[in-house]
Write a protein that holds these residues in place. Structure first.
Motif, PDB file in Angstrom:
ATOM      1  N   PRO A 156      30.436  48.574  43.730  1.00 20.72           N
ATOM      2  CA  PRO A 156      30.673  48.864  42.395  1.00 20.72           C
ATOM      3  C   PRO A 156      31.041  50.187  41.851  1.00 20.72           C
ATOM      4  CG  PRO A 156      28.208  48.472  42.952  1.00 20.72           C
ATOM      5  CD  PRO A 156      28.888  48.209  44.255  1.00 20.72           C
ATOM      6  N   ARG A 157      31.419  50.279  40.864  1.00 20.81           N
ATOM      7  CA  ARG A 157      31.743  51.678  40.283  1.00 20.81           C
ATOM      8  C   ARG A 157      30.449  52.376  39.703  1.00 20.81           C
ATOM      9  NH1 ARG A 157      37.598  50.679  36.997  1.00 20.81           N
ATOM     10  NH2 ARG A 157      38.551  49.914  38.654  1.00 20.81           N
ATOM     11  N   PRO A 158      30.517  53.751  39.976  1.00 16.22           N
ATOM     12  CA  PRO A 158      29.375  54.350  39.287  1.00 16.22           C
ATOM     13  C   PRO A 158      28.756  54.057  37.817  1.00 16.22           C
ATOM     14  CG  PRO A 158      30.726  55.886  40.416  1.00 16.22           C
ATOM     15  CD  PRO A 158      31.705  54.567  40.328  1.00 16.22           C
ATOM     16  N   ALA A 210      34.756  44.986  30.098  1.00 16.34           N
ATOM     17  CA  ALA A 210      33.472  45.771  30.950  1.00 16.34           C
ATOM     18  C   ALA A 210      33.165  45.267  32.204  1.00 16.34           C
ATOM     19  CB  ALA A 210      32.201  45.134  29.909  1.00 16.34           C
ATOM     20  N   ALA A 211      33.730  44.162  32.826  1.00 15.17           N
ATOM     21  CA  ALA A 211      33.557  43.720  34.197  1.00 15.17           C
ATOM     22  C   ALA A 211      34.625  44.354  34.875  1.00 15.17           C
ATOM     23  CB  ALA A 211      34.065  42.171  34.293  1.00 15.17           C
ATOM     24  N   TYR A 212      35.593  44.849  34.402  1.00 11.06           N
ATOM     25  CA  TYR A 212      36.599  45.647  35.221  1.00 11.06           C
ATOM     26  C   TYR A 212      36.184  47.264  35.162  1.00 11.06           C
ATOM     27  CZ  TYR A 212      39.799  41.660  36.512  1.00 11.06           C
ATOM     28  OH  TYR A 212      39.920  40.510  36.762  1.00 11.06           O
ATOM     29  N   TYR A 213      35.254  47.547  34.294  1.00  5.75           N
ATOM     30  CA  TYR A 213      34.851  48.687  34.104  1.00  5.75           C
ATOM     31  C   TYR A 213      33.664  49.012  35.093  1.00  5.75           C
ATOM     32  CZ  TYR A 213      32.879  52.664  31.451  1.00  5.75           C
ATOM     33  OH  TYR A 213      32.448  54.123  31.162  1.00  5.75           O
ATOM     34  N   TYR A 214      33.061  47.764  35.648  1.00  7.37           N
ATOM     35  CA  TYR A 214      31.888  47.919  36.607  1.00  7.37           C
ATOM     36  C   TYR A 214      32.414  47.711  37.981  1.00  7.37           C
ATOM     37  CZ  TYR A 214      29.017  47.684  32.408  1.00  7.37           C
ATOM     38  OH  TYR A 214      28.572  47.806  31.043  1.00  7.37           O
ATOM     39  N   PHE A 215      33.314  46.896  38.153  1.00  6.69           N
ATOM     40  CA  PHE A 215      33.875  46.491  39.484  1.00  6.69           C
ATOM     41  C   PHE A 215      35.452  46.242  39.472  1.00  6.69           C
ATOM     42  CE2 PHE A 215      29.950  43.984  38.213  1.00  6.69           C
ATOM     43  CZ  PHE A 215      29.350  44.523  39.254  1.00  6.69           C
ATOM     44  N   ASP A 216      35.859  46.684  40.778  1.00 10.05           N
ATOM     45  CA  ASP A 216      37.400  46.759  40.807  1.00 10.05           C
ATOM     46  C   ASP A 216      38.186  45.399  40.666  1.00 10.05           C
ATOM     47  OD1 ASP A 216      37.113  49.390  41.272  1.00 10.05           O
ATOM     48  OD2 ASP A 216      37.011  49.182  43.795  1.00 10.05           O
ATOM     49  N   ASP A 217      37.453  44.461  41.317  1.00 13.73           N
ATOM     50  CA  ASP A 217      37.877  43.118  41.206  1.00 13.73           C
ATOM     51  C   ASP A 217      36.904  42.172  41.640  1.00 13.73           C
ATOM     52  OD1 ASP A 217      37.652  43.368  44.174  1.00 13.73           O
ATOM     53  OD2 ASP A 217      39.883  43.959  44.521  1.00 13.73           O
ATOM     54  N   LYS A 218      37.298  40.856  41.746  1.00 15.64           N
ATOM     55  CA  LYS A 218      36.471  39.636  42.360  1.00 15.64           C
ATOM     56  C   LYS A 218      35.792  39.866  43.589  1.00 15.64           C
ATOM     57  CE  LYS A 218      36.503  34.743  42.656  1.00 15.64           C
ATOM     58  NZ  LYS A 218      37.443  33.497  42.631  1.00 15.64           N
ATOM     59  N   ASP A 237      35.296  42.843  44.986  1.00 13.11           N
ATOM     60  CA  ASP A 237      34.183  43.889  44.885  1.00 13.11           C
ATOM     61  C   ASP A 237      32.677  43.360  44.126  1.00 13.11           C
ATOM     62  OD1 ASP A 237      33.009  46.506  44.800  1.00 13.11           O
ATOM     63  OD2 ASP A 237      33.872  46.976  42.815  1.00 13.11           O
ATOM     64  N   LEU A 238      32.967  42.471  43.167  1.00 11.49           N
ATOM     65  CA  LEU A 238      31.761  41.933  42.821  1.00 11.49           C
ATOM     66  C   LEU A 238      30.991  40.860  43.810  1.00 11.49           C
ATOM     67  CD1 LEU A 238      29.984  40.927  40.467  1.00 11.49           C
ATOM     68  CD2 LEU A 238      31.830  39.517  39.705  1.00 11.49           C
ATOM     69  N   TYR A 239      31.901  40.163  44.512  1.00 12.41           N
ATOM     70  CA  TYR A 239      31.143  39.247  45.437  1.00 12.41           C
ATOM     71  C   TYR A 239      30.409  40.112  46.500  1.00 12.41           C
ATOM     72  CZ  TYR A 239      31.119  35.030  48.352  1.00 12.41           C
ATOM     73  OH  TYR A 239      30.849  33.997  49.075  1.00 12.41           O
ATOM     74  N   ALA A 240      31.324  41.174  47.157  1.00 15.24           N
ATOM     75  CA  ALA A 240      30.388  42.101  47.925  1.00 15.24           C
ATOM     76  C   ALA A 240      28.943  42.538  47.503  1.00 15.24           C
ATOM     77  CB  ALA A 240      31.371  43.122  48.578  1.00 15.24           C
ATOM     78  N   THR A 241      29.044  43.056  46.326  1.00 18.58           N
ATOM     79  CA  THR A 241      27.950  43.515  45.674  1.00 18.58           C
ATOM     80  C   THR A 241      26.883  42.251  45.500  1.00 18.58           C
ATOM     81  OG1 THR A 241      29.409  45.147  44.057  1.00 18.58           O
ATOM     82  CG2 THR A 241      27.316  44.460  43.421  1.00 18.58           C
ATOM     83  N   VAL A 242      27.460  41.248  45.146  1.00 18.67           N
ATOM     84  CA  VAL A 242      26.286  40.044  44.834  1.00 18.67           C
ATOM     85  C   VAL A 242      25.674  39.815  46.290  1.00 18.67           C
ATOM     86  CG1 VAL A 242      26.250  37.681  44.540  1.00 18.67           C
ATOM     87  CG2 VAL A 242      27.506  39.125  42.714  1.00 18.67           C
ATOM     88  N   ILE A 243      26.415  39.646  47.341  1.00 18.16           N
ATOM     89  CA  ILE A 243      25.950  39.602  48.667  1.00 18.16           C
ATOM     90  C   ILE A 243      24.857  40.612  49.017  1.00 18.16           C
ATOM     91  CG2 ILE A 243      26.288  39.329  51.144  1.00 18.16           C
ATOM     92  CD1 ILE A 243      27.418  36.959  49.569  1.00 18.16           C
ATOM     93  N   GLU A 244      25.026  41.914  48.477  1.00 17.06           N
ATOM     94  CA  GLU A 244      24.026  42.838  49.158  1.00 17.06           C
ATOM     95  C   GLU A 244      22.844  42.699  48.075  1.00 17.06           C
ATOM     96  OE1 GLU A 244      25.076  46.793  49.338  1.00 17.06           O
ATOM     97  OE2 GLU A 244      27.218  46.337  49.912  1.00 17.06           O
ATOM     98  N   PHE A 245      22.995  42.282  46.862  1.00 16.95           N
ATOM     99  CA  PHE A 245      21.923  41.938  45.894  1.00 16.95           C
ATOM    100  C   PHE A 245      21.085  40.810  46.601  1.00 16.95           C
ATOM    101  CE2 PHE A 245      20.643  39.316  42.352  1.00 16.95           C
ATOM    102  CZ  PHE A 245      19.766  40.318  41.495  1.00 16.95           C
ATOM    103  N   ALA A 246      21.824  39.771  46.629  1.00 17.11           N
ATOM    104  CA  ALA A 246      21.089  38.360  46.830  1.00 17.11           C
ATOM    105  C   ALA A 246      20.613  38.722  48.372  1.00 17.11           C
ATOM    106  CB  ALA A 246      22.357  37.389  47.300  1.00 17.11           C
TER     107      ALA A 246
END
Length: 209
Positions: free
Chosen positions: A2-4, A48-56, A58-67
């Motif tokens: 995710p973006r800073p 806002a979503a694209y402000y936080y993540f590059d794309d779907k 990127d979001l998915y990889a972040t979710v995996i780490e979080f999960a």
């Protein structure tokens, strides 16, 4: 990653976004999951979503780490340090049964686990996949090393080969259990924990002379 800007959000908002995404990915998998649905459930705008993540992705990889971190906290540590030759396999069976009961009590968690395992299997070198794969590998190796030190796990095979065998069986059994857990009678869970533990025993125990 995710973006800073996402990292600067309050923890509660980060969690709300990632839980919404985890629920959608858990229900439908990566391909079928709707980015728009995630945005709606998280109560954020597409901008806002694209402000936080590059794309779907990127979001998915972040979710995996979080999960994965959430799942580890939920199920507790897989610890064999205090085990003995007499209780080693009972410790594995107890952990397996407890984990299956907890997963069945939380259906959304089962979906999430399935998503995490699938992602790690398909993307072992991606950020989220590497986290899950490396953690699983380290935990399994700890299990084997402890068992070998106690004399209850075979040493006649190269450790790396035995590790790969156990990881393969683990993925197969975990996938099957997760696919059938919600329909499994509660009373059968302990029986399956016993049966699956015996499979590991047959693979891992020293061969009889």
């Amino acid at each position: 990653m995710p973006r800073p800007r996402f990292q600067k959000l309050k923890e509660e908002k980060q969690e709300r976004i990632l839980m919404a995404a985890a629920a959608e990915f858990g229900r439908k998998g990566f391909e079928a999951a709707s980015f728009n649905q995630i945005i709606e459930d998280a109560d954020i705008s597409k901008g806002a979503a694209y402000y936080y993540f590059d794309d779907k992705d990127d979001l998915y990889a972040t979710v995996i780490e979080f999960a994965w971190k959430r799942l580890t906290d939920f199920f507790g540590d897989f610890v064999f340090d205090a085990s003995t030759p007499e209780n080693f396999w009972d410790t594995l069976e107890e952990y397996s049964g407890r984990s299956m009961h907890r997963a069945q009590e939380h259906p959304k968690l089962t979906q999430l686990i399935r998503t995490v395992l699938s992602y790690a299997r398909l993307h072992p070198h991606a950020a989220g996949g590497a986290l899950v794969a490396n953690a699983t590998r380290a935990m399994t190796l700890e299990f084997l090393v402890r068992g070998q030190a106690l004399g209850v796990i075979r040493t006649d095979l190269p450790q790396e080969l035995l590790l790969e065998i156990v990881l393969g069986v683990g993925y197969a059994t975990d996938t099957w259990v997760l696919d059938h857990l919600n329909e499994m009678p509660t009373d059968d869970i302990d029986n399956y924990a016993h049966l699956l533990t015996n499979i590991y025993r047959q693979i891992c125990e020293p061969p009889r002379a």
